[in-house]
Design a protein around this motif. Structure first.
Motif, PDB file in Angstrom:
ATOM      1  N   VAL A 262       0.860  -1.189   0.000  1.00 43.14           N
ATOM      2  CA  VAL A 262       0.000   0.000   0.000  1.00 43.14           C
ATOM      3  C   VAL A 262       0.896   1.240   0.000  1.00 43.14           C
ATOM      4  O   VAL A 262       1.672   1.446   0.932  1.00 43.14           O
ATOM      5  CB  VAL A 262      -0.926   0.012   1.242  1.00 43.14           C
ATOM      6  CG1 VAL A 262      -1.749   1.278   1.275  1.00 43.14           C
ATOM      7  CG2 VAL A 262      -1.813  -1.219   1.269  1.00 43.14           C
ATOM      8  N   ALA A 263       0.782   2.031  -1.057  1.00 41.26           N
ATOM      9  CA  ALA A 263       1.550   3.274  -1.144  1.00 41.26           C
ATOM     10  C   ALA A 263       0.890   4.337  -0.280  1.00 41.26           C
ATOM     11  O   ALA A 263      -0.329   4.406  -0.174  1.00 41.26           O
ATOM     12  CB  ALA A 263       1.636   3.727  -2.595  1.00 41.26           C
ATOM     13  N   LYS A 264       1.713   5.192   0.329  1.00 44.77           N
ATOM     14  CA  LYS A 264       1.236   6.232   1.238  1.00 44.77           C
ATOM     15  C   LYS A 264       1.177   7.589   0.528  1.00 44.77           C
ATOM     16  O   LYS A 264       1.758   7.771  -0.534  1.00 44.77           O
ATOM     17  CB  LYS A 264       2.161   6.317   2.454  1.00 44.77           C
ATOM     18  CG  LYS A 264       2.209   5.028   3.268  1.00 44.77           C
ATOM     19  CD  LYS A 264       3.072   5.161   4.508  1.00 44.77           C
ATOM     20  CE  LYS A 264       4.532   5.006   4.176  1.00 44.77           C
ATOM     21  NZ  LYS A 264       5.398   4.929   5.378  1.00 44.77           N
ATOM     22  N   VAL A 265       0.468   8.517   1.175  1.00 44.75           N
ATOM     23  CA  VAL A 265       0.352   9.883   0.672  1.00 44.75           C
ATOM     24  C   VAL A 265       0.919  10.830   1.722  1.00 44.75           C
ATOM     25  O   VAL A 265       0.504  10.792   2.887  1.00 44.75           O
ATOM     26  CB  VAL A 265      -1.114  10.256   0.362  1.00 44.75           C
ATOM     27  CG1 VAL A 265      -1.208  11.703  -0.095  1.00 44.75           C
ATOM     28  CG2 VAL A 265      -1.701   9.315  -0.681  1.00 44.75           C
ATOM     29  N   LEU A 266       1.854  11.668   1.305  1.00 45.07           N
ATOM     30  CA  LEU A 266       2.416  12.675   2.192  1.00 45.07           C
ATOM     31  C   LEU A 266       1.565  13.938   2.089  1.00 45.07           C
ATOM     32  O   LEU A 266       1.363  14.474   1.002  1.00 45.07           O
ATOM     33  CB  LEU A 266       3.861  12.997   1.801  1.00 45.07           C
ATOM     34  CG  LEU A 266       4.560  14.066   2.632  1.00 45.07           C
ATOM     35  CD1 LEU A 266       4.676  13.644   4.098  1.00 45.07           C
ATOM     36  CD2 LEU A 266       5.925  14.375   2.044  1.00 45.07           C
ATOM     37  N   VAL A 267       1.045  14.396   3.229  1.00 48.38           N
ATOM     38  CA  VAL A 267       0.256  15.623   3.278  1.00 48.38           C
ATOM     39  C   VAL A 267       1.089  16.657   4.030  1.00 48.38           C
ATOM     40  O   VAL A 267       1.450  16.443   5.187  1.00 48.38           O
ATOM     41  CB  VAL A 267      -1.103  15.394   3.962  1.00 48.38           C
ATOM     42  CG1 VAL A 267      -1.851  16.713   4.112  1.00 48.38           C
ATOM     43  CG2 VAL A 267      -1.929  14.397   3.166  1.00 48.38           C
ATOM     44  N   VAL A 268       1.382  17.767   3.344  1.00 48.90           N
ATOM     45  CA  VAL A 268       2.266  18.791   3.887  1.00 48.90           C
ATOM     46  C   VAL A 268       1.467  20.058   4.183  1.00 48.90           C
ATOM     47  O   VAL A 268       0.920  20.686   3.277  1.00 48.90           O
ATOM     48  CB  VAL A 268       3.402  19.122   2.895  1.00 48.90           C
ATOM     49  CG1 VAL A 268       4.330  20.192   3.479  1.00 48.90           C
ATOM     50  CG2 VAL A 268       4.176  17.865   2.526  1.00 48.90           C
ATOM     51  N   ASP A 269       1.420  20.421   5.461  1.00 46.35           N
ATOM     52  CA  ASP A 269       0.819  21.680   5.874  1.00 46.35           C
ATOM     53  C   ASP A 269       1.918  22.730   5.814  1.00 46.35           C
ATOM     54  O   ASP A 269       2.711  22.871   6.730  1.00 46.35           O
ATOM     55  CB  ASP A 269       0.250  21.560   7.286  1.00 46.35           C
ATOM     56  CG  ASP A 269      -0.321  22.862   7.820  1.00 46.35           C
ATOM     57  OD1 ASP A 269      -0.198  23.903   7.147  1.00 46.35           O
ATOM     58  OD2 ASP A 269      -0.883  22.833   8.920  1.00 46.35           O
ATOM     59  N   GLY A 270       1.947  23.454   4.710  1.00 49.50           N
ATOM     60  CA  GLY A 270       2.943  24.503   4.522  1.00 49.50           C
ATOM     61  C   GLY A 270       2.424  25.871   4.877  1.00 49.50           C
ATOM     62  O   GLY A 270       2.990  26.884   4.446  1.00 49.50           O
ATOM     63  N   GLY A 271       1.327  25.908   5.625  1.00 48.84           N
ATOM     64  CA  GLY A 271       0.764  27.182   6.044  1.00 48.84           C
ATOM     65  C   GLY A 271       0.238  28.012   4.880  1.00 48.84           C
ATOM     66  O   GLY A 271       0.094  29.219   4.997  1.00 48.84           O
ATOM     67  N   ALA A 272      -0.030  27.356   3.743  1.00 49.70           N
ATOM     68  CA  ALA A 272      -0.540  28.013   2.534  1.00 49.70           C
ATOM     69  C   ALA A 272       0.391  29.108   2.024  1.00 49.70           C
ATOM     70  O   ALA A 272      -0.038  30.012   1.309  1.00 49.70           O
ATOM     71  CB  ALA A 272      -1.952  28.548   2.753  1.00 49.70           C
TER      72      ALA A 272
END
Length: 173
Positions: A71-81
């Motif tokens: 199962v491949a994962k997804v990186l979610v990056v909160d860069g503060g927009a």
């Protein structure tokens, strides 16, 4: 392997869910990678104009082996927009593809758009900016983050296709 889902169908099935377990990101993200459709369990990074932890994440193994298969994962990056500096570029995008990540979603900018466009990985971000980040070794990994006002937690499942991005507290389908 192309994931077998449609975000519209997922929204139809969960439109009355008031628990907060099913969430939809606002339609502000643009596609930058070659894969328009991707899904997987979420890993999070919270950072602001410093992509040290983004690099560490995409340089790591982007999948997990389960009894049901890889199962491949997804990186979610909160860069503060932030629209001032790019948190992902061609080199880091290539690392994500090479290390088996399904996708990267950035609440911020990317760069090297032509390079990202041919990579076999899903990449969503607000915009592109040619300016790189500064390396200050700041940020957090594996913490709940807010992407455009929507909570995303490590271990949630993210589903992205041509119609949008949805988040679920558990795997759907």
């Amino acid at each position: 392997m192309t994931p077998n889902f449609a975000t519209c169908d997922l929204c139809d099935a969960h439109k009355t869910d008031l628990s907060g377990d099913f969430r939809v990101l606002p339609p502000v993200m643009r596609d930058f990678g070659a894969l328009r459709k991707f899904a997987g369990p979420v890993v999070t990074v919270k950072c602001f104009e410093d992509n040290t932890l983004v690099k560490a994440a995409v340089d790591s193994v982007g999948f997990e082996d389960t009894p049901q298969g890889r199962v491949a994962k997804v990186l979610v990056v909160d860069g503060g927009a932030s629209l001032r500096r790019a948190l992902l570029g061609g080199n880091l995008g290539a690392a994500a593809a090479r290390n088996g990540w399904a996708g990267v979603v950035v609440d911020g900018c990317v760069r090297d758009v032509a390079e990202l466009a041919v990579l076999p990985v899903g990449i969503r971000a607000l915009a592109s900016s040619p300016m790189p980040t500064e390396k200050r070794n700041e940020g957090q990994r594996d913490v709940p983050v807010q992407i455009q006002g929507v909570w995303v937690r490590p271990g949630d499942w993210l589903y992205a296709d041509e119609d949008g991005v949805v988040i679920s507290a558990q795997r759907l389908g």
